[in-house]
Motif scaffolding. Structure first.
Motif, PDB file in Angstrom:
ATOM      1  N   LEU A  23      12.153   2.895  -5.580  1.00 40.12           N
ATOM      2  CA  LEU A  23      13.077   1.755  -5.657  1.00 40.12           C
ATOM      3  C   LEU A  23      14.530   2.227  -5.731  1.00 40.12           C
ATOM      4  CD1 LEU A  23      11.461  -0.900  -8.029  1.00 40.12           C
ATOM      5  CD2 LEU A  23      11.782  -1.019  -5.557  1.00 40.12           C
ATOM      6  N   GLU A  24      14.771   3.284  -6.495  1.00 41.89           N
ATOM      7  CA  GLU A  24      16.132   3.810  -6.614  1.00 41.89           C
ATOM      8  C   GLU A  24      16.631   4.335  -5.267  1.00 41.89           C
ATOM      9  OE1 GLU A  24      19.750   4.521  -7.891  1.00 41.89           O
ATOM     10  OE2 GLU A  24      18.250   3.496  -9.094  1.00 41.89           O
ATOM     11  N   LEU A  25      15.788   5.085  -4.557  1.00 38.37           N
ATOM     12  CA  LEU A  25      16.176   5.605  -3.243  1.00 38.37           C
ATOM     13  C   LEU A  25      16.377   4.476  -2.238  1.00 38.37           C
ATOM     14  CD1 LEU A  25      13.895   8.758  -3.006  1.00 38.37           C
ATOM     15  CD2 LEU A  25      16.396   8.710  -3.218  1.00 38.37           C
ATOM     16  N   ARG A  26      15.548   3.448  -2.327  1.00 37.43           N
ATOM     17  CA  ARG A  26      15.699   2.292  -1.422  1.00 37.43           C
ATOM     18  C   ARG A  26      17.047   1.615  -1.650  1.00 37.43           C
ATOM     19  NH1 ARG A  26      14.194  -3.349  -0.572  1.00 37.43           N
ATOM     20  NH2 ARG A  26      13.132  -3.495   1.439  1.00 37.43           N
ATOM     21  N   LYS A  27      17.403   1.468  -2.910  1.00 37.86           N
ATOM     22  CA  LYS A  27      18.686   0.851  -3.247  1.00 37.86           C
ATOM     23  C   LYS A  27      19.843   1.733  -2.765  1.00 37.86           C
ATOM     24  CE  LYS A  27      21.268  -0.749  -7.283  1.00 37.86           C
ATOM     25  NZ  LYS A  27      21.260  -0.834  -8.750  1.00 37.86           N
ATOM     26  N   GLN A  28      19.734   3.011  -3.012  1.00 38.18           N
ATOM     27  CA  GLN A  28      20.788   3.960  -2.654  1.00 38.18           C
ATOM     28  C   GLN A  28      20.990   4.066  -1.138  1.00 38.18           C
ATOM     29  OE1 GLN A  28      19.996   7.852  -4.239  1.00 38.18           O
ATOM     30  NE2 GLN A  28      21.618   8.817  -3.058  1.00 38.18           N
ATOM     31  N   HIS A  29      19.890   4.135  -0.376  1.00 37.73           N
ATOM     32  CA  HIS A  29      19.972   4.367   1.073  1.00 37.73           C
ATOM     33  C   HIS A  29      19.838   3.091   1.903  1.00 37.73           C
ATOM     34  CE1 HIS A  29      20.104   8.686   0.583  1.00 37.73           C
ATOM     35  NE2 HIS A  29      19.150   8.570  -0.323  1.00 37.73           N
ATOM     36  N   LYS A  30      19.530   1.986   1.235  1.00 36.36           N
ATOM     37  CA  LYS A  30      19.413   0.683   1.905  1.00 36.36           C
ATOM     38  C   LYS A  30      18.389   0.690   3.043  1.00 36.36           C
ATOM     39  CE  LYS A  30      24.083  -0.709   0.627  1.00 36.36           C
ATOM     40  NZ  LYS A  30      23.892  -0.295  -0.692  1.00 36.36           N
ATOM     41  N   ARG A  31      17.248   1.327   2.766  1.00 37.49           N
ATOM     42  CA  ARG A  31      16.148   1.354   3.733  1.00 37.49           C
ATOM     43  C   ARG A  31      14.878   1.822   3.016  1.00 37.49           C
ATOM     44  NH1 ARG A  31      19.018   5.898   4.944  1.00 37.49           N
ATOM     45  NH2 ARG A  31      17.899   7.843   4.698  1.00 37.49           N
ATOM     46  N   GLY A  32      13.764   1.646   3.730  1.00 32.66           N
ATOM     47  CA  GLY A  32      12.484   2.134   3.233  1.00 32.66           C
ATOM     48  C   GLY A  32      11.642   1.040   2.619  1.00 32.66           C
ATOM     49  N   GLY A  33      10.482   0.841   3.189  1.00 28.98           N
ATOM     50  CA  GLY A  33       9.529  -0.119   2.645  1.00 28.98           C
ATOM     51  C   GLY A  33       9.822  -1.558   3.038  1.00 28.98           C
ATOM     52  N   THR A  34       8.879  -2.395   2.707  1.00 23.77           N
ATOM     53  CA  THR A  34       8.965  -3.833   2.972  1.00 23.77           C
ATOM     54  C   THR A  34       9.039  -4.559   1.636  1.00 23.77           C
ATOM     55  OG1 THR A  34       6.568  -4.101   2.835  1.00 23.77           O
ATOM     56  CG2 THR A  34       7.478  -3.536   5.024  1.00 23.77           C
ATOM     57  N   GLU A  35       9.127  -5.864   1.697  1.00 22.49           N
ATOM     58  CA  GLU A  35       9.109  -6.640   0.458  1.00 22.49           C
ATOM     59  C   GLU A  35       7.779  -6.452  -0.277  1.00 22.49           C
ATOM     60  OE1 GLU A  35      11.765  -8.046  -1.006  1.00 22.49           O
ATOM     61  OE2 GLU A  35      12.773  -7.086   0.686  1.00 22.49           O
ATOM     62  N   ILE A  36       6.706  -6.272   0.467  1.00 23.61           N
ATOM     63  CA  ILE A  36       5.402  -5.995  -0.164  1.00 23.61           C
ATOM     64  C   ILE A  36       5.461  -4.660  -0.898  1.00 23.61           C
ATOM     65  CG2 ILE A  36       2.936  -5.535   0.268  1.00 23.61           C
ATOM     66  CD1 ILE A  36       3.689  -8.483   0.585  1.00 23.61           C
ATOM     67  N   GLY A  37       6.088  -3.663  -0.281  1.00 20.24           N
ATOM     68  CA  GLY A  37       6.243  -2.365  -0.927  1.00 20.24           C
ATOM     69  C   GLY A  37       7.076  -2.460  -2.197  1.00 20.24           C
ATOM     70  N   VAL A  38       8.118  -3.262  -2.158  1.00 20.08           N
ATOM     71  CA  VAL A  38       8.955  -3.462  -3.346  1.00 20.08           C
ATOM     72  C   VAL A  38       8.131  -4.148  -4.441  1.00 20.08           C
ATOM     73  CG1 VAL A  38      10.949  -4.723  -4.271  1.00 20.08           C
ATOM     74  CG2 VAL A  38      11.133  -3.495  -2.084  1.00 20.08           C
ATOM     75  N   TRP A  39       7.380  -5.162  -4.060  1.00 20.27           N
ATOM     76  CA  TRP A  39       6.512  -5.863  -5.019  1.00 20.27           C
ATOM     77  C   TRP A  39       5.504  -4.894  -5.625  1.00 20.27           C
ATOM     78  CZ3 TRP A  39       1.194  -6.641  -4.906  1.00 20.27           C
ATOM     79  CH2 TRP A  39       0.701  -7.545  -5.848  1.00 20.27           C
ATOM     80  N   ARG A  40       4.919  -4.043  -4.779  1.00 20.95           N
ATOM     81  CA  ARG A  40       3.942  -3.057  -5.261  1.00 20.95           C
ATOM     82  C   ARG A  40       4.608  -2.130  -6.265  1.00 20.95           C
ATOM     83  NH1 ARG A  40      -0.780  -3.464  -5.770  1.00 20.95           N
ATOM     84  NH2 ARG A  40      -1.180  -3.926  -3.592  1.00 20.95           N
ATOM     85  N   ALA A  41       5.801  -1.634  -5.923  1.00 19.77           N
ATOM     86  CA  ALA A  41       6.511  -0.727  -6.823  1.00 19.77           C
ATOM     87  C   ALA A  41       6.794  -1.398  -8.161  1.00 19.77           C
ATOM     88  CB  ALA A  41       7.808  -0.254  -6.169  1.00 19.77           C
ATOM     89  N   GLU A  42       7.252  -2.622  -8.120  1.00 18.37           N
ATOM     90  CA  GLU A  42       7.568  -3.334  -9.362  1.00 18.37           C
ATOM     91  C   GLU A  42       6.343  -3.452 -10.264  1.00 18.37           C
ATOM     92  OE1 GLU A  42       9.248  -6.883  -7.706  1.00 18.37           O
ATOM     93  OE2 GLU A  42      11.265  -6.011  -7.593  1.00 18.37           O
ATOM     94  N   ASN A  43       5.185  -3.705  -9.669  1.00 18.01           N
ATOM     95  CA  ASN A  43       3.956  -3.807 -10.450  1.00 18.01           C
ATOM     96  C   ASN A  43       3.485  -2.451 -10.957  1.00 18.01           C
ATOM     97  OD1 ASN A  43       2.704  -6.666 -10.592  1.00 18.01           O
ATOM     98  ND2 ASN A  43       3.736  -6.515  -8.623  1.00 18.01           N
ATOM     99  N   LEU A  44       3.662  -1.419 -10.154  1.00 15.82           N
ATOM    100  CA  LEU A  44       3.291  -0.072 -10.605  1.00 15.82           C
ATOM    101  C   LEU A  44       4.198   0.364 -11.757  1.00 15.82           C
ATOM    102  CD1 LEU A  44       2.615   1.698  -7.185  1.00 15.82           C
ATOM    103  CD2 LEU A  44       0.914   1.000  -8.889  1.00 15.82           C
ATOM    104  N   ILE A  45       5.469   0.034 -11.678  1.00 24.54           N
ATOM    105  CA  ILE A  45       6.420   0.383 -12.738  1.00 24.54           C
ATOM    106  C   ILE A  45       6.045  -0.314 -14.047  1.00 24.54           C
ATOM    107  CG2 ILE A  45       8.820   0.102 -13.495  1.00 24.54           C
ATOM    108  CD1 ILE A  45       9.543   0.517 -10.448  1.00 24.54           C
TER     109      ILE A  45
END
Length: 108
Positions: A23-45
């Motif tokens: 999530l940090e790298l996605r925010k920093q680089h403004k790319r990588g993953g889909t909204e599903i991937g973000v949702w998955r990360a949030e739940n894993l966190i």
């Protein structure tokens, strides 16, 4: 396996850390993953317990995206590829190993 009831399992801390890094790298680089991937990360966190269908989705993600490791900038620390960032959102290598191990224990 029909008729059996399986409990949910909590993601390990190492998996949560990889998802947070994604999530940090996605925010920093403004790319990588889909909204599903973000949702998955949030739940894993949050280390939300996952059931068998969710573990199978994680395993399936990693199987489909293994090819991304051969992409440009996969291991670039300064500018990681979108595929690498997405991989981390799903828990990275610890997530892959954990999902495989849990499914194996459950007979899948």
């Amino acid at each position: 396996m029909a008729g059996k009831i399986f409990k949910s399992v909590k993601p390990p801390l190492a998996v949560a850390k990889e998802a947070a890094r994604g999530l940090e790298l996605r925010k920093q680089h403004k790319r990588g993953g889909t909204e599903i991937g973000v949702w998955r990360a949030e739940n894993l966190i949050k280390r939300t317990p996952l059931d068998v269908p969710e573990l199978k989705r994680i395993r399936s993600y990693f199987a489909r995206h293994e090819v991304d490791k051969r992409g440009k900038d996969w291991n670039n620390k300064e500018r990681p590829s979108a595929g690498h960032i997405a991989w981390l959102l799903w828990g990275g290598e610890p997530g892959r190993a954990w999902a495989e191990e849990e499914l194996k224990k459950l007979g899948f």
